[in-house]
Each structure stands twice: as structure tokens, then as C-alpha cells.
Design a protein around this motif. Structure first.
Motif, PDB file in Angstrom:
ATOM      1  N   GLY A 127       0.816  -1.199   0.000  1.00  0.00           N
ATOM      2  CA  GLY A 127       0.000   0.000   0.000  1.00  0.00           C
ATOM      3  C   GLY A 127       0.855   1.256   0.000  1.00  0.00           C
ATOM      4  O   GLY A 127       1.891   1.322   0.666  1.00  0.00           O
ATOM      5  N   ILE A 128       0.412   2.244  -0.764  1.00  0.00           N
ATOM      6  CA  ILE A 128       1.050   3.561  -0.815  1.00  0.00           C
ATOM      7  C   ILE A 128       0.133   4.539  -0.089  1.00  0.00           C
ATOM      8  O   ILE A 128      -1.044   4.654  -0.429  1.00  0.00           O
ATOM      9  CB  ILE A 128       1.237   4.041  -2.266  1.00  0.00           C
ATOM     10  N   VAL A 129       0.664   5.264   0.890  1.00  0.00           N
ATOM     11  CA  VAL A 129      -0.113   6.256   1.620  1.00  0.00           C
ATOM     12  C   VAL A 129       0.280   7.645   1.128  1.00  0.00           C
ATOM     13  O   VAL A 129       1.456   8.010   1.138  1.00  0.00           O
ATOM     14  CB  VAL A 129       0.108   6.136   3.136  1.00  0.00           C
ATOM     15  N   ILE A 130      -0.711   8.400   0.689  1.00  0.00           N
ATOM     16  CA  ILE A 130      -0.462   9.730   0.149  1.00  0.00           C
ATOM     17  C   ILE A 130      -0.313  10.746   1.284  1.00  0.00           C
ATOM     18  O   ILE A 130      -1.129  10.791   2.209  1.00  0.00           O
ATOM     19  CB  ILE A 130      -1.598  10.159  -0.802  1.00  0.00           C
ATOM     20  N   GLY A 131       0.738  11.552   1.202  1.00  0.00           N
ATOM     21  CA  GLY A 131       0.961  12.601   2.195  1.00  0.00           C
ATOM     22  C   GLY A 131       0.707  13.989   1.653  1.00  0.00           C
ATOM     23  O   GLY A 131       0.314  14.894   2.384  1.00  0.00           O
ATOM     24  N   HIS A 132       0.963  14.155   0.373  1.00  0.00           N
ATOM     25  CA  HIS A 132       0.738  15.448  -0.295  1.00  0.00           C
ATOM     26  C   HIS A 132      -0.052  15.172  -1.562  1.00  0.00           C
ATOM     27  O   HIS A 132       0.412  14.460  -2.446  1.00  0.00           O
ATOM     28  CB  HIS A 132       2.074  16.116  -0.619  1.00  0.00           C
ATOM     29  N   GLY A 133      -1.264  15.706  -1.631  1.00  0.00           N
ATOM     30  CA  GLY A 133      -2.156  15.384  -2.728  1.00  0.00           C
ATOM     31  C   GLY A 133      -1.876  16.167  -3.989  1.00  0.00           C
ATOM     32  O   GLY A 133      -0.880  16.895  -4.096  1.00  0.00           O
ATOM     33  N   GLY A 134      -2.747  16.001  -4.964  1.00  0.00           N
ATOM     34  CA  GLY A 134      -2.607  16.766  -6.190  1.00  0.00           C
ATOM     35  C   GLY A 134      -3.208  16.074  -7.391  1.00  0.00           C
ATOM     36  O   GLY A 134      -3.536  14.890  -7.364  1.00  0.00           O
ATOM     37  N   LEU A 135      -3.363  16.846  -8.456  1.00  0.00           N
ATOM     38  CA  LEU A 135      -3.763  16.371  -9.768  1.00  0.00           C
ATOM     39  C   LEU A 135      -2.574  16.451 -10.715  1.00  0.00           C
ATOM     40  O   LEU A 135      -1.682  17.290 -10.546  1.00  0.00           O
ATOM     41  CB  LEU A 135      -4.893  17.247 -10.318  1.00  0.00           C
ATOM     42  N   TYR A 136      -2.562  15.588 -11.706  1.00  0.00           N
ATOM     43  CA  TYR A 136      -1.546  15.619 -12.763  1.00  0.00           C
ATOM     44  C   TYR A 136      -0.121  15.626 -12.194  1.00  0.00           C
ATOM     45  O   TYR A 136       0.720  16.437 -12.551  1.00  0.00           O
ATOM     46  CB  TYR A 136      -1.775  16.828 -13.685  1.00  0.00           C
ATOM     47  N   ILE A 137       0.115  14.678 -11.297  1.00  0.00           N
ATOM     48  CA  ILE A 137       1.440  14.539 -10.694  1.00  0.00           C
ATOM     49  C   ILE A 137       2.377  13.864 -11.693  1.00  0.00           C
ATOM     50  O   ILE A 137       2.029  12.837 -12.282  1.00  0.00           O
ATOM     51  CB  ILE A 137       1.344  13.708  -9.398  1.00  0.00           C
ATOM     52  N   ALA A 138       3.541  14.412 -11.886  1.00  0.00           N
ATOM     53  CA  ALA A 138       4.516  13.830 -12.803  1.00  0.00           C
ATOM     54  C   ALA A 138       5.193  12.629 -12.154  1.00  0.00           C
ATOM     55  O   ALA A 138       5.402  12.619 -10.933  1.00  0.00           O
ATOM     56  CB  ALA A 138       5.570  14.867 -13.182  1.00  0.00           C
ATOM     57  N   PRO A 139       5.539  11.611 -12.934  1.00  0.00           N
ATOM     58  CA  PRO A 139       6.203  10.445 -12.344  1.00  0.00           C
ATOM     59  C   PRO A 139       7.458  10.795 -11.560  1.00  0.00           C
ATOM     60  O   PRO A 139       7.726  10.199 -10.509  1.00  0.00           O
ATOM     61  CB  PRO A 139       6.526   9.569 -13.560  1.00  0.00           C
ATOM     62  N   GLU A 140       8.230  11.759 -12.062  1.00  0.00           N
ATOM     63  CA  GLU A 140       9.489  12.099 -11.391  1.00  0.00           C
ATOM     64  C   GLU A 140       9.287  12.801 -10.052  1.00  0.00           C
ATOM     65  O   GLU A 140      10.185  12.803  -9.203  1.00  0.00           O
ATOM     66  CB  GLU A 140      10.372  12.944 -12.304  1.00  0.00           C
ATOM     67  N   THR A 141       8.114  13.409  -9.841  1.00  0.00           N
ATOM     68  CA  THR A 141       7.851  14.061  -8.551  1.00  0.00           C
ATOM     69  C   THR A 141       6.910  13.240  -7.677  1.00  0.00           C
ATOM     70  O   THR A 141       6.617  13.638  -6.541  1.00  0.00           O
ATOM     71  CB  THR A 141       7.249  15.458  -8.762  1.00  0.00           C
ATOM     72  N   ALA A 142       6.433  12.100  -8.175  1.00  0.00           N
ATOM     73  CA  ALA A 142       5.492  11.278  -7.411  1.00  0.00           C
ATOM     74  C   ALA A 142       6.022  10.884  -6.031  1.00  0.00           C
ATOM     75  O   ALA A 142       5.263  10.903  -5.047  1.00  0.00           O
ATOM     76  CB  ALA A 142       5.108  10.038  -8.216  1.00  0.00           C
ATOM     77  N   PRO A 143       7.317  10.534  -5.890  1.00  0.00           N
ATOM     78  CA  PRO A 143       7.793  10.177  -4.544  1.00  0.00           C
ATOM     79  C   PRO A 143       7.609  11.281  -3.515  1.00  0.00           C
ATOM     80  O   PRO A 143       7.467  10.993  -2.317  1.00  0.00           O
ATOM     81  CB  PRO A 143       9.275   9.869  -4.778  1.00  0.00           C
ATOM     82  N   ASP A 144       7.593  12.539  -3.947  1.00  0.00           N
ATOM     83  CA  ASP A 144       7.396  13.651  -3.012  1.00  0.00           C
ATOM     84  C   ASP A 144       5.988  13.672  -2.431  1.00  0.00           C
ATOM     85  O   ASP A 144       5.737  14.369  -1.444  1.00  0.00           O
ATOM     86  CB  ASP A 144       7.661  14.989  -3.709  1.00  0.00           C
ATOM     87  N   HIS A 145       5.075  12.929  -3.036  1.00  0.00           N
ATOM     88  CA  HIS A 145       3.683  12.903  -2.585  1.00  0.00           C
ATOM     89  C   HIS A 145       3.389  11.718  -1.671  1.00  0.00           C
ATOM     90  O   HIS A 145       2.260  11.578  -1.201  1.00  0.00           O
ATOM     91  CB  HIS A 145       2.749  12.857  -3.802  1.00  0.00           C
ATOM     92  N   ILE A 146       4.388  10.883  -1.417  1.00  0.00           N
ATOM     93  CA  ILE A 146       4.185   9.653  -0.652  1.00  0.00           C
ATOM     94  C   ILE A 146       4.612   9.859   0.796  1.00  0.00           C
ATOM     95  O   ILE A 146       5.762  10.203   1.077  1.00  0.00           O
ATOM     96  CB  ILE A 146       4.969   8.488  -1.288  1.00  0.00           C
ATOM     97  N   ALA A 147       3.675   9.630   1.730  1.00  0.00           N
ATOM     98  CA  ALA A 147       3.993   9.718   3.152  1.00  0.00           C
ATOM     99  C   ALA A 147       4.631   8.434   3.661  1.00  0.00           C
ATOM    100  O   ALA A 147       5.412   8.454   4.613  1.00  0.00           O
ATOM    101  CB  ALA A 147       2.727  10.013   3.958  1.00  0.00           C
ATOM    102  N   GLY A 148       4.288   7.310   3.034  1.00  0.00           N
ATOM    103  CA  GLY A 148       4.842   6.050   3.483  1.00  0.00           C
ATOM    104  C   GLY A 148       4.158   4.868   2.822  1.00  0.00           C
ATOM    105  O   GLY A 148       3.351   5.023   1.903  1.00  0.00           O
ATOM    106  N   TYR A 149       4.511   3.688   3.323  1.00  0.00           N
ATOM    107  CA  TYR A 149       4.024   2.431   2.759  1.00  0.00           C
ATOM    108  C   TYR A 149       3.451   1.573   3.887  1.00  0.00           C
ATOM    109  O   TYR A 149       3.801   1.719   5.066  1.00  0.00           O
ATOM    110  CB  TYR A 149       5.170   1.684   2.073  1.00  0.00           C
ATOM    111  N   CYS A 150       2.573   0.658   3.503  1.00  0.00           N
ATOM    112  CA  CYS A 150       1.980  -0.237   4.488  1.00  0.00           C
ATOM    113  C   CYS A 150       1.585  -1.546   3.819  1.00  0.00           C
ATOM    114  O   CYS A 150       1.591  -1.679   2.596  1.00  0.00           O
ATOM    115  CB  CYS A 150       0.769   0.405   5.161  1.00  0.00           C
ATOM    116  N   LEU A 151       1.261  -2.491   4.647  1.00  0.00           N
ATOM    117  CA  LEU A 151       0.824  -3.825   4.232  1.00  0.00           C
ATOM    118  C   LEU A 151      -0.699  -3.877   4.294  1.00  0.00           C
ATOM    119  O   LEU A 151      -1.305  -3.357   5.229  1.00  0.00           O
ATOM    120  CB  LEU A 151       1.423  -4.845   5.201  1.00  0.00           C
TER     121      LEU A 151
END
Length: 284
Positions: A127-151
Motif C-alpha cells: 500500500g502507498i499512503v499519500i501525504g501530499h495530494g494533487g492532480l496531474y502529478i509527474a512520475p518524477e515528482t510522485a515520490p514527493d507525494h508519498i507519506a509512506g508504505y503499508c501492508l
């Protein structure tokens, strides 16, 4: 950093896991682990705390979902080539998106089967948990929108999904069909989410034994792709798909029944152990 929510259902409090694996109470610093907490600034403030200075929580406490049940669960289907093959479906050229209409539950809470269940299946997922939302997120900046991961386990009642109108969300939204946790793990502890062992067992027999390197669409691509259609919000949870070994793919198919115990895990994200009950069982 590993974050958790602990306590009775509906009364969970936030916690952090210290270096020795003990739970430490965060209630004096945040009200909950939710969209407001998952911003980069808030997570940085929590990371700066010394867990040893926080009150210890007894190890017998119930572990809840590590994120408050206020975001959406957005799912990606058929995202491992081996899983698509076992259920006889082609690998999608673009990610297949559907929603789970239930709330996250705790990682060890009992799974209660629907009254008319006959084909309840398992699907261990990253699971990917979103920390910073948005529309039209570029793949190269997608990691900046991730707060963390889970099972999580994308539990599925295949009879609802396949025999009653062929609708995925209907088969995946019964209460309790989204056990999550035990932790939300921040990206600094998971440097490569595309290289994690992922496994699941039922009654001690291993059915799923894969690795996230076999994802058809990787983490950054998924976040970017989903954001073309959804305005992602902090606290949203994206389930990335499951490897081969689901019950539907067995010969003959194997489905969950009362008395079964499902255990599963992912490298660095912990594990779950879930007892299966009939809907009308008296639990606890």
C-alpha cells in the motif's frame, strides 16, 4: 520511522515504534494519523522526536489500522504478470483502477465472512499512503507525494465480484475486507519499494510468494497515473496489486472458511495474522 494507531476500535491513539520495537504514545504531539499528520512538515516534526522520551504503551494493546479511516482506498488490479496469468486475464496496458468501499481495519482483527460467502479470497498487497495530494502529478515528482508504505490484504468475495454482475468494487467492499498495518513506514526506511519480498499463508501453507520487482506498473507510475483521474488527497491509500497465489488461481480453487488463519507480510512493513470467522460468530 514506523507509525501506528493503537487501542479499541474507534478509540485508537497515535504511536511510534522505537528502536527496540516498543510502542510509544504520540498523543501529546498529534491527535491522530490522518491527512493533516501526513504532510511532510508534520512527519519531519515527528521524526525529530526522541521516542525514548515518550510514554511506553503496553504490548497487549490492540493494533489498529495505521491510518485513520477517513481517506479513500484506491486499488490497482492485475498489476503482477503472474497473477493476471493465473486468473486468465491479459495484463492491462494501462493500470486498472477500482475502489474499495470499506474502511481499513486492524492487522490482526478477525475477518468475518459475509453470511452468504462462498468464495472469499485473499490478496496481499503493498500500500502507498499519500501525504501530499494533487492532480496531474509527474512520475518524477510522485515520490514527493508519498507519506509512506503499508501492508494490506485486498480481501475479495469472488461470488459478488464474478457471479453477480461482474463488478469488482462490489466484491471487495464488505466490512473488514481491508486489514491494514501494523505500521505506516516512511520512505526513508523503504528506499526501494520495487524490491520487497511479499508472501501469504493460509493455515501455515504458503500460497503467495513474490516480490514487488514484478509489479507491471511501479510505485511512481501508479501515483502519477491515478492522479490523472482523481484529485489525490493526504490520507488516501493506493493498493498496488497482488502476486500469483490467490485462492481463485488454485486447482481446484481454495477459498477462506471459518477457522482458517491467514498470515502475510512484506519486507520492512511487518506482518498480519488474521483469524477467519463466520458472520454470526460471537467473537471475544
Amino acid at each position: 520511522m514506523k507509525l501506528a494507531r493503537v487501542g479499541e476500535i474507534g478509540r485508537e491513539r497515535p504511536a511510534i515504534v522505537d528502536a527496540q520495537g516498543h510502542l510509544r504514545d504520540l498523543s501529546d504531539h498529534i491527535a491522530d494519523i490522518d491527512g493533516q499528520t501526513l504532510s511532510g512538515d508534520q512527519l519531519a516534526r515527528l521524526a525529530a522526536l526522541d521516542p525514548a522520551t515518550l510514554p511506553m504503551i503496553e504490548n497487549t494493546v490492540r493494533i489498529g489500522s495505521p491510518i485513520a479511516p477517513r481517506g479513500r482506498i484506491i486499488c490497482i488490479g492485475l498489476n503482477y504478470t503472474d497473477h493476471a496469468a493465473e486468473v486468465g486475464l491479459p495484463v492491462p496496458e494501462e493500470p486498472t483502477i477500482f475502489l474499495k468501499g470499506c474502511h481499513p481495519t486492524g492487522p490482526n482483527d478477525p475477518l468475518r465472512l459475509p453470511r452468504d460467502a462462498g468464495k472469499t479470497d485473499w490478496e496481499v498487497e503493498l500500500g502507498i499512503v499519500i501525504g501530499h495530494g494533487g492532480l496531474y502529478i509527474a512520475p518524477e515528482t510522485a515520490p514527493d507525494h508519498i507519506a509512506g508504505y503499508c501492508l494490506l490484504n485486498d480481501v475479495s468475495e469472488r461470488s459478488y465480484q464474478m457471479d453477480r454482475g461482474g463488478q469488482w468494487t462490489k466484491g471487495k467492499s464488505f466490512p473488514g475486507f481491508a486489514p491494514v498495518g501494523p505500521w505506516l513506514v516512511t520512505p526513508d526506511e523503504i528506499p526501494d519499494p520495487g524490491a520487497l519480498s511479499i508472501w501469504l499463508e493460509v493455515n501455515g501453507r504458503r500460497y503467495q510468494d513474490g516480490n514487488t520487482r514484478n509489479l507491471v506498473h511501479g510505485v511512481a507510475e501508479i501515483v502519477s497515473y491515478v492522479s490523472q483521474f482523481y484529485a489525490l488527497e493526504p490520507g488516501d491509500l493506493i493498493a498496488t496489486g497482488t502476486p500469483a497465489g490467490v485462492g481463485l488461481g488454485q486447482t481446484p480453487p481454495v477459498f477462506l472458511k471459518p477457522g482458517d488463519v491467514v498470515t502475510f507480510g512484506i519486507d520492512g512493513l511487518g506482518s498480519q495474522k488474521i483469524p477467519v470467522h463466520a458472520w454470526d460468530d460471537v467473537i471475544g
